[in-house]
Design a protein around this motif. Sequence first.
Motif, mmCIF file in Angstrom:
data_model
loop_
_atom_site.group_PDB
_atom_site.id
_atom_site.type_symbol
_atom_site.label_atom_id
_atom_site.label_comp_id
_atom_site.label_asym_id
_atom_site.label_seq_id
_atom_site.Cartn_x
_atom_site.Cartn_y
_atom_site.Cartn_z
ATOM 1 N N ILE A 154 0.797 -1.040 -0.002
ATOM 2 C CA ILE A 154 -0.254 -0.090 -0.091
ATOM 3 C C ILE A 154 0.844 1.214 0.079
ATOM 4 O O ILE A 154 1.833 1.301 0.624
ATOM 5 C CB ILE A 154 -1.077 -0.048 1.301
ATOM 6 N N SER A 155 0.842 2.112 -1.049
ATOM 7 C CA SER A 155 1.470 3.240 -1.038
ATOM 8 C C SER A 155 0.739 4.437 -0.359
ATOM 9 O O SER A 155 -0.308 4.710 -0.166
ATOM 10 C CB SER A 155 1.748 3.766 -2.580
ATOM 11 N N VAL A 156 1.690 5.233 0.427
ATOM 12 C CA VAL A 156 1.231 6.344 1.093
ATOM 13 C C VAL A 156 2.230 7.559 0.989
ATOM 14 O O VAL A 156 3.519 7.347 0.929
ATOM 15 C CB VAL A 156 1.347 5.973 2.724
ATOM 16 N N THR A 157 1.567 8.316 0.483
ATOM 17 C CA THR A 157 2.398 9.654 0.155
ATOM 18 C C THR A 157 2.689 10.620 0.871
ATOM 19 O O THR A 157 3.801 11.275 1.035
ATOM 20 C CB THR A 157 1.610 10.408 -1.312
ATOM 21 N N SER A 158 1.768 11.007 1.747
ATOM 22 C CA SER A 158 1.859 11.995 2.929
ATOM 23 C C SER A 158 1.055 11.634 4.304
ATOM 24 O O SER A 158 0.303 10.478 3.853
ATOM 25 C CB SER A 158 1.419 13.342 2.599
ATOM 26 N N LEU A 159 1.048 12.285 5.075
ATOM 27 C CA LEU A 159 0.358 12.199 6.419
ATOM 28 C C LEU A 159 -0.846 13.210 6.624
ATOM 29 O O LEU A 159 -1.292 13.071 7.642
ATOM 30 C CB LEU A 159 1.072 11.867 7.704
ATOM 31 N N ASP A 160 -0.879 13.996 5.530
ATOM 32 C CA ASP A 160 -1.533 15.190 5.609
ATOM 33 C C ASP A 160 -2.859 15.057 4.630
ATOM 34 O O ASP A 160 -2.609 14.908 3.547
ATOM 35 C CB ASP A 160 -0.866 16.595 5.140
ATOM 36 N N PRO A 161 -4.195 14.932 5.345
ATOM 37 C CA PRO A 161 -5.074 14.668 4.638
ATOM 38 C C PRO A 161 -5.494 15.707 3.543
ATOM 39 O O PRO A 161 -5.809 15.481 2.436
ATOM 40 C CB PRO A 161 -6.229 14.372 5.502
ATOM 41 N N ALA B 218 10.378 18.638 -1.593
ATOM 42 C CA ALA B 218 9.670 20.000 -1.229
ATOM 43 C C ALA B 218 8.246 19.980 -1.156
ATOM 44 O O ALA B 218 7.514 21.003 -0.731
ATOM 45 C CB ALA B 218 10.102 21.184 -1.985
ATOM 46 N N ILE B 219 7.594 18.825 -1.248
ATOM 47 C CA ILE B 219 6.292 18.622 -0.968
ATOM 48 C C ILE B 219 5.434 17.526 -0.104
ATOM 49 O O ILE B 219 5.117 17.812 0.919
ATOM 50 C CB ILE B 219 5.387 18.543 -2.424
ATOM 51 N N THR B 220 6.383 16.461 -0.173
ATOM 52 C CA THR B 220 6.219 15.209 0.735
ATOM 53 C C THR B 220 7.255 14.599 1.272
ATOM 54 O O THR B 220 6.962 13.926 2.183
ATOM 55 C CB THR B 220 5.228 14.223 -0.278
ATOM 56 N N ASP B 221 8.543 15.217 1.050
ATOM 57 C CA ASP B 221 9.410 14.282 1.513
ATOM 58 C C ASP B 221 9.748 14.373 2.957
ATOM 59 O O ASP B 221 10.349 13.659 3.460
ATOM 60 C CB ASP B 221 10.885 14.828 1.026
ATOM 61 N N SER B 222 9.106 15.540 3.794
ATOM 62 C CA SER B 222 9.162 15.580 5.155
ATOM 63 C C SER B 222 8.241 14.601 5.761
ATOM 64 O O SER B 222 8.615 14.506 7.028
ATOM 65 C CB SER B 222 8.516 17.286 5.536
ATOM 66 N N PHE B 223 7.488 13.815 5.158
ATOM 67 C CA PHE B 223 6.670 12.682 5.866
ATOM 68 C C PHE B 223 7.430 11.560 5.838
ATOM 69 O O PHE B 223 6.799 10.514 6.313
ATOM 70 C CB PHE B 223 5.297 12.971 5.208
ATOM 71 N N LEU B 224 8.443 11.285 5.030
ATOM 72 C CA LEU B 224 9.151 10.117 4.976
ATOM 73 C C LEU B 224 9.345 9.171 6.274
ATOM 74 O O LEU B 224 8.666 8.249 6.404
ATOM 75 C CB LEU B 224 10.538 10.257 4.123
ATOM 76 N N GLY C 46 9.186 26.071 -8.994
ATOM 77 C CA GLY C 46 10.505 26.102 -9.524
ATOM 78 C C GLY C 46 11.514 25.380 -8.898
ATOM 79 O O GLY C 46 12.111 24.618 -9.261
ATOM 80 N N LYS C 47 11.565 25.358 -7.254
ATOM 81 C CA LYS C 47 12.417 24.620 -6.479
ATOM 82 C C LYS C 47 12.035 23.205 -6.656
ATOM 83 O O LYS C 47 13.138 22.219 -6.824
ATOM 84 C CB LYS C 47 12.233 25.031 -5.071
ATOM 85 N N VAL C 48 10.922 22.782 -6.572
ATOM 86 C CA VAL C 48 10.460 21.492 -6.785
ATOM 87 C C VAL C 48 10.867 20.605 -8.227
ATOM 88 O O VAL C 48 11.455 19.856 -8.227
ATOM 89 C CB VAL C 48 9.014 21.280 -6.920
ATOM 90 N N MET C 49 10.842 21.383 -9.198
ATOM 91 C CA MET C 49 11.171 21.016 -10.553
ATOM 92 C C MET C 49 12.677 20.968 -10.568
ATOM 93 O O MET C 49 13.467 19.919 -11.317
ATOM 94 C CB MET C 49 10.514 21.844 -11.817
ATOM 95 N N ALA C 50 13.270 22.057 -10.088
ATOM 96 C CA ALA C 50 14.800 22.027 -10.141
ATOM 97 C C ALA C 50 15.385 20.833 -9.342
ATOM 98 O O ALA C 50 16.290 20.255 -9.830
ATOM 99 C CB ALA C 50 15.647 23.485 -9.616
ATOM 100 N N THR C 51 14.735 20.286 -8.213
ATOM 101 C CA THR C 51 15.210 19.350 -7.462
ATOM 102 C C THR C 51 15.148 17.988 -8.194
ATOM 103 O O THR C 51 15.963 17.168 -8.353
ATOM 104 C CB THR C 51 14.774 19.427 -6.109
ATOM 105 N N ILE C 52 13.878 17.915 -8.869
ATOM 106 C CA ILE C 52 13.605 16.674 -9.681
ATOM 107 C C ILE C 52 14.638 16.693 -10.577
ATOM 108 O O ILE C 52 15.257 15.312 -10.915
ATOM 109 C CB ILE C 52 12.056 16.702 -10.172
ATOM 110 N N GLN C 53 15.051 17.787 -11.201
ATOM 111 C CA GLN C 53 15.810 17.492 -12.408
ATOM 112 C C GLN C 53 17.186 17.172 -12.124
ATOM 113 O O GLN C 53 18.037 16.504 -12.644
ATOM 114 C CB GLN C 53 15.816 19.008 -13.484
#
Length: 356
Positions: free
Chosen positions: A190-197, A237-243, A286-293
Amino acid sequence: MSAIKGRGAVSGAASMRFNLPVREQDGDWRDEAETVDGPARPPATTVTEEHPRSILAFNQSPDIPFDRSVNAYRGCEHGCIYCYARPSHAWHDLSPGLDFETKLFAKPDAAALLRKTLAKPGYRPAPIAMGTNTDPYQPIEGRYRITRQVLELCLETRHPVTITTKSNQVLRDLDLLTELARRKLIAVGISVTSLDPHLSRLLEPRAAAPAKRIAALGRLAAAGVPAHVSVAPVIPAITDSFLEGILSEAAGQGVRGATWIMIRLPHEVAPLFREWLDTHFPDRAGKVMATIQSMRGGRDNDPEFFTRMKPNGVWADLLRRRFRIAARRLGMGDPDVALDCGQFRKPSLDGQLSLL
């Protein structure tokens, strides 16, 4: 672009790969329709029944751990904006955006077709993966029960199967899953992306709330069903803090297996995801896409075998290290479940098993 309530994509952008028609503003009344009539109604979900000639798909991809899969549905009402399966809708001349999550296809003959394949003289068993393209427990499964029918056939024939989902509705089939587990024929992720509903409703608007997914993992583990949590996808910068929190919550439910996957943006997913970022997180798009790239060789997506599943660079190393430290602290490891292919017995086409 503005958000559409209950939907992940914010547009129905057509695929540029297949030259699908795209409407451009040309000065007619349709350009001003929303000004006159008000915002268009949110698109409703439609389901078309599909009757393919076969249901078991084989692959030779060298970097995934299965060679066959069953997908009971095309499109997915969960509406996850990051879904790597979205581009598949372009093959139907449909948008990987809103069409993917509103114009669905169901395959009610799936179990019957699979029975025919399993009955063939040359068939050799190996785990069948479900949930590899679209979720086998998306909302329309409650009506069609195709996934349940396939599981019933797997139990009947003692065929191993794996399930990947982000829905607690997997518990509807706990009776079958428990019996399959007793015979070492099932593994569930089961995949879980964040803990924030709230964030979950933006990312995956019609998927189960994170707490319900965590609780479902606990129910599966308590029933003896091999179940692992997948922190997927991780979005910097969106969900990584929930890891670490996701791992901790799952471990508290008795789950001992865990994986993580970095977001992938193949084909039309990248522009759809950029639209989503600009709508919901313009301050950090911009930060999200730069980090992904930075983890994908300077591109939005890395399509190459092996590296597409293993991001590189300092951000990838940091996330990988965080995952390993948290998993080790919680006593979690790789979900290495050995499924038994030796019990398989071919079905007859009339539904009766052979006595031999």
